[in-house]
Every structure is written in C-alpha cells, then in structure tokens.
Design an enzyme around this catalytic site. Structure first.
Site: not given
Length: 214
Positions: A109, A113, A205, A208
């Site tokens: 990602r 944007t 996340d 992670d």
C-alpha cells in the site's frame, strides 16, 4: 464489533476465534505468540470458509467391508496469500487442507495514495477450475484486496472468496463496490479506519506483529 454488515459478509463468531483474537489485539503480545494465535485462528477460519465445498461419494474398503463414503467432488481449493502478512493465515489453512494449491500476490500500500502497487504474482495455472480463497489478515482501505481479486479474475478465477482476520466498514464497502460477487469471511468488523488507514481498534500492523519488524 460492528454488526451492520452486508449479507455477503460472514463474521466467524466462534468463541475460540474471538478469545484468541482478543489475545492478538493486546499490544504486549509478542511476535511468537502472535504468530501462534494467528495460525490457530486461521485453522478455525479455514473450517468455516470451506464449509460449502461440494462432496460426492466413492467406494472404499474399511477393515470391515466396502461401502460408499464422501470425498471432495471437485479439485482441491487454491489458497492465494497476499504478501507478506497473508502467509500468517496461510500456515493454519494448509494444516487443515495440505493438498490445496497455493499462490502468492505481492502488493503493498502506497502510504501517500493508499493505493495498492503490485510487485509479485505467481499462482497455479488452473485457478479457473478451482475454488479460490484469497487471504490477508486485514481488510482496511480495501484497495489491496480489490486489486488482488481483479488480477485473479483476469487470469480466469471465477469462484472466489476473501478471508481476513479483521475488517473495517470502509474496507468492506470498497471491496464490495469492486467485487460484489465475492463473499467476505472475517473474525471481526471493527469500528472504522483512522487518518492513517489503520483499523480501529484493530491490532496494529499485522505484518510487523507477525514478523517483529517494528
């Protein structure tokens, strides 16, 4: 959490799924425990997402006699992992159905944007003839999942499902705007996305936390 979901979204509310998910949400849960819990939940989610696999009967011989018993009617499903975090779900699913075919779609990602950018793609050549289950722990903005499904459809995949651990209402809306024909299976629909595109309350996340990279 969020109960206002479309009819084609299945929330797997099994008590063990929900309790393990709570453990994963805790910020103090270390990576090794996070991976173990994700694998355990993934096996339970895989049980639910494969519930409608078609069966036929075949004659086999037991130690007592020959008789007809259920077997899969069609080819084994294909599991498609959206890299890298999708591999955390893939491990548990393969424990349940080790004969399944596996593919990988590499998407990240763009943090400016929030759009998905493809960097890797390798899937079985016969996905048009198999049920395809795409896996990624998070359905956040929905852009990555939409892009992955679009890519698979271009290669002929028709019978598709999407499986995630957590979803945001915004991600579900974006996903079904692009692919209203693809059902979603998840352990939870959380409240919302924050300004950075993370699910709230979420669990951080997923990549992670799986790999200990932050």
């Amino acid at each position: 959490m969020n109960k206002s979901v479309p009819a084609n979204v299945t929330i797997v509310d099994h008590p063990l799924v929900q309790v393990k998910l709570t453990q994963m949400r805790r910020k103090e849960t270390i990576s090794s425990d996070f991976r173990r819990l994700l694998k355990e939940i993934s096996l339970l989610l895989a049980y639910e997402v494969t519930r409608d696999l078609a069966l036929t009967e075949r004659e086999i011989e037991t130690p007592i006699e020959r008789a007809m018993f259920p077997v899969l009617r069609d080819r084994e499903p294909c599991f498609i992992s959206i890299l890298r975090a999708g591999n955390g779900i893939l491990d548990g699913m393969m424990d349940l159905l080790p004969s399944a075919r596996v593919g990988h779609v590499g998407l990240y990602r763009d943090h400016e944007t929030l759009e998905a950018v493809e960097y890797y793609y390798k899937v079985p050549s016969d996905i048009a003839d198999r049920e395809v289950i795409v896996v990624d722990p998070m359905l956040a903005t929905g852009h990555t999942a939409v892009a992955a499904i679009e890519r698979l459809k271009k290669d002929g995949a028709k019978n598709l499902k999407f499986l995630c651990l957590l979803a945001a209402p915004e991600g579900i809306a974006e996903f079904h705007k692009g692919h209203p024909d693809v059902p979603v299976f998840t352990a939870s629909v959380d409240k919302k996305l924050n300004e950075h595109g993370y699910i709230v309350p979420g669990l951080g996340d997923a990549g992670d936390r799986i790999y200990g990279t932050k």
